[in-house]
Design a protein around this motif. Sequence first.
Motif, mmCIF file in Angstrom:
data_model
loop_
_atom_site.group_PDB
_atom_site.id
_atom_site.type_symbol
_atom_site.label_atom_id
_atom_site.label_comp_id
_atom_site.label_asym_id
_atom_site.label_seq_id
_atom_site.Cartn_x
_atom_site.Cartn_y
_atom_site.Cartn_z
ATOM 1 N N LYS A 28 0.852 -1.189 0.000
ATOM 2 C CA LYS A 28 0.000 0.000 0.000
ATOM 3 C C LYS A 28 0.888 1.239 0.000
ATOM 4 O O LYS A 28 1.893 1.289 0.714
ATOM 5 C CB LYS A 28 -0.908 0.006 1.226
ATOM 6 C CG LYS A 28 -1.926 -1.117 1.216
ATOM 7 C CD LYS A 28 -2.828 -1.048 2.431
ATOM 8 C CE LYS A 28 -3.796 -2.208 2.428
ATOM 9 N NZ LYS A 28 -4.665 -2.190 3.620
ATOM 10 N N GLU B 273 2.102 0.459 4.005
ATOM 11 C CA GLU B 273 1.901 -0.860 4.619
ATOM 12 C C GLU B 273 2.281 -1.959 3.635
ATOM 13 O O GLU B 273 2.112 -1.810 2.417
ATOM 14 C CB GLU B 273 0.427 -1.006 5.015
ATOM 15 C CG GLU B 273 0.115 -2.289 5.766
ATOM 16 C CD GLU B 273 -1.350 -2.372 6.148
ATOM 17 O OE1 GLU B 273 -1.748 -1.669 7.096
ATOM 18 O OE2 GLU B 273 -2.086 -3.115 5.478
ATOM 19 N N TYR B 274 2.780 -3.054 4.171
ATOM 20 C CA TYR B 274 3.059 -4.237 3.367
ATOM 21 C C TYR B 274 3.023 -5.462 4.264
ATOM 22 O O TYR B 274 2.927 -5.349 5.485
ATOM 23 C CB TYR B 274 4.405 -4.122 2.635
ATOM 24 C CG TYR B 274 5.621 -3.926 3.509
ATOM 25 C CD1 TYR B 274 6.427 -5.006 3.877
ATOM 26 C CD2 TYR B 274 5.998 -2.662 3.952
ATOM 27 C CE1 TYR B 274 7.563 -4.828 4.648
ATOM 28 C CE2 TYR B 274 7.130 -2.475 4.718
ATOM 29 C CZ TYR B 274 7.907 -3.565 5.071
ATOM 30 O OH TYR B 274 9.027 -3.386 5.845
ATOM 31 N N GLN B 275 3.061 -6.629 3.652
ATOM 32 C CA GLN B 275 3.029 -7.868 4.423
ATOM 33 C C GLN B 275 4.245 -8.716 4.094
ATOM 34 O O GLN B 275 4.747 -8.700 2.967
ATOM 35 C CB GLN B 275 1.765 -8.660 4.122
ATOM 36 C CG GLN B 275 0.516 -7.966 4.621
ATOM 37 C CD GLN B 275 -0.719 -8.795 4.375
ATOM 38 O OE1 GLN B 275 -0.792 -9.563 3.416
ATOM 39 N NE2 GLN B 275 -1.699 -8.647 5.241
ATOM 40 N N GLU C 44 5.353 -12.688 4.310
ATOM 41 C CA GLU C 44 4.995 -14.085 4.543
ATOM 42 C C GLU C 44 6.278 -14.817 4.885
ATOM 43 O O GLU C 44 7.295 -14.659 4.201
ATOM 44 C CB GLU C 44 4.324 -14.668 3.307
ATOM 45 C CG GLU C 44 2.988 -14.004 3.012
ATOM 46 C CD GLU C 44 2.329 -14.529 1.755
ATOM 47 O OE1 GLU C 44 2.846 -15.478 1.128
ATOM 48 O OE2 GLU C 44 1.283 -13.967 1.394
ATOM 49 N N THR D 145 1.986 -14.657 8.478
ATOM 50 C CA THR D 145 1.955 -13.391 7.756
ATOM 51 C C THR D 145 2.068 -12.274 8.778
ATOM 52 O O THR D 145 1.316 -12.239 9.754
ATOM 53 C CB THR D 145 0.654 -13.228 6.957
ATOM 54 O OG1 THR D 145 0.568 -14.289 6.012
ATOM 55 C CG2 THR D 145 0.634 -11.892 6.212
ATOM 56 N N THR D 146 3.017 -11.390 8.568
ATOM 57 C CA THR D 146 3.207 -10.230 9.434
ATOM 58 C C THR D 146 2.862 -8.984 8.631
ATOM 59 O O THR D 146 3.356 -8.803 7.524
ATOM 60 C CB THR D 146 4.672 -10.153 9.912
ATOM 61 O OG1 THR D 146 4.977 -11.329 10.664
ATOM 62 C CG2 THR D 146 4.915 -8.919 10.753
ATOM 63 N N THR D 147 2.020 -8.147 9.216
ATOM 64 C CA THR D 147 1.692 -6.871 8.586
ATOM 65 C C THR D 147 2.662 -5.825 9.104
ATOM 66 O O THR D 147 2.894 -5.726 10.312
ATOM 67 C CB THR D 147 0.246 -6.460 8.905
ATOM 68 O OG1 THR D 147 -0.625 -7.467 8.376
ATOM 69 C CG2 THR D 147 -0.094 -5.111 8.280
ATOM 70 N N THR E 73 3.605 -1.762 9.088
ATOM 71 C CA THR E 73 3.123 -0.412 8.850
ATOM 72 C C THR E 73 4.302 0.543 8.871
ATOM 73 O O THR E 73 5.120 0.495 9.796
ATOM 74 C CB THR E 73 2.120 0.007 9.949
ATOM 75 O OG1 THR E 73 1.074 -0.957 9.988
ATOM 76 C CG2 THR E 73 1.549 1.376 9.676
ATOM 77 N N ASP F 261 9.572 1.046 10.361
ATOM 78 C CA ASP F 261 8.510 0.113 10.036
ATOM 79 C C ASP F 261 8.125 -0.642 11.297
ATOM 80 O O ASP F 261 8.988 -1.179 11.999
ATOM 81 C CB ASP F 261 8.973 -0.880 8.969
ATOM 82 C CG ASP F 261 9.050 -0.269 7.583
ATOM 83 O OD1 ASP F 261 8.589 0.871 7.404
ATOM 84 O OD2 ASP F 261 9.557 -0.950 6.667
ATOM 85 N N SER G 110 3.536 -6.176 12.998
ATOM 86 C CA SER G 110 2.444 -6.604 13.865
ATOM 87 C C SER G 110 2.911 -7.559 14.963
ATOM 88 O O SER G 110 2.196 -7.756 15.943
ATOM 89 C CB SER G 110 1.326 -7.246 13.037
ATOM 90 O OG SER G 110 1.818 -8.356 12.295
#
Length: 145
Positions: A47, A56-58, A60, A69-71, A73, A85, A88
């Motif tokens: 994003k 934002e990104y994830q 894996e 999966t870690t988000t 921000t 960054d 999560s």
Amino acid sequence: MTAPAKHTRSIHVDAPVEKVFGYIAEPKHFVASMPEESHSVLGGKVKQTPEGVVTEYQIEHREFGRHMTTTVTRAEYVPNERLVDHASLGVDYILSVEPDDTGTKLTYAWDSSQLWKMVSKTFFGGDRWVEGALTKFKERIEALP
């Protein structure tokens, strides 16, 4: 929650600040710097603001044999200076750049609770991970045209 534990390492990169910052600001390069045993890949869509700044990104990855999966921000973005960054999982990744005599000083820090520090030291070797990431950043940035 216990007090934070910040770990900081730096490395010299033979490239201008703008080139180093541009590279580290890309989530795909951050994920590629992770240890191979974590099997980390950039997941989902990154994003961004209309100006192209990542928000934002994830990631894996595998931990303890499980797919996760870690988000992440992007909590702070100061062009050609610093980005933070927040994962999560409760870890903040802090990357900063500053000019030095012949290129750029790249500093990588991570900050977390004492509990996460203990988990990292026991299972992941977080400080070695940061040193490995810095080495990968340096090699890849210096190999760019």
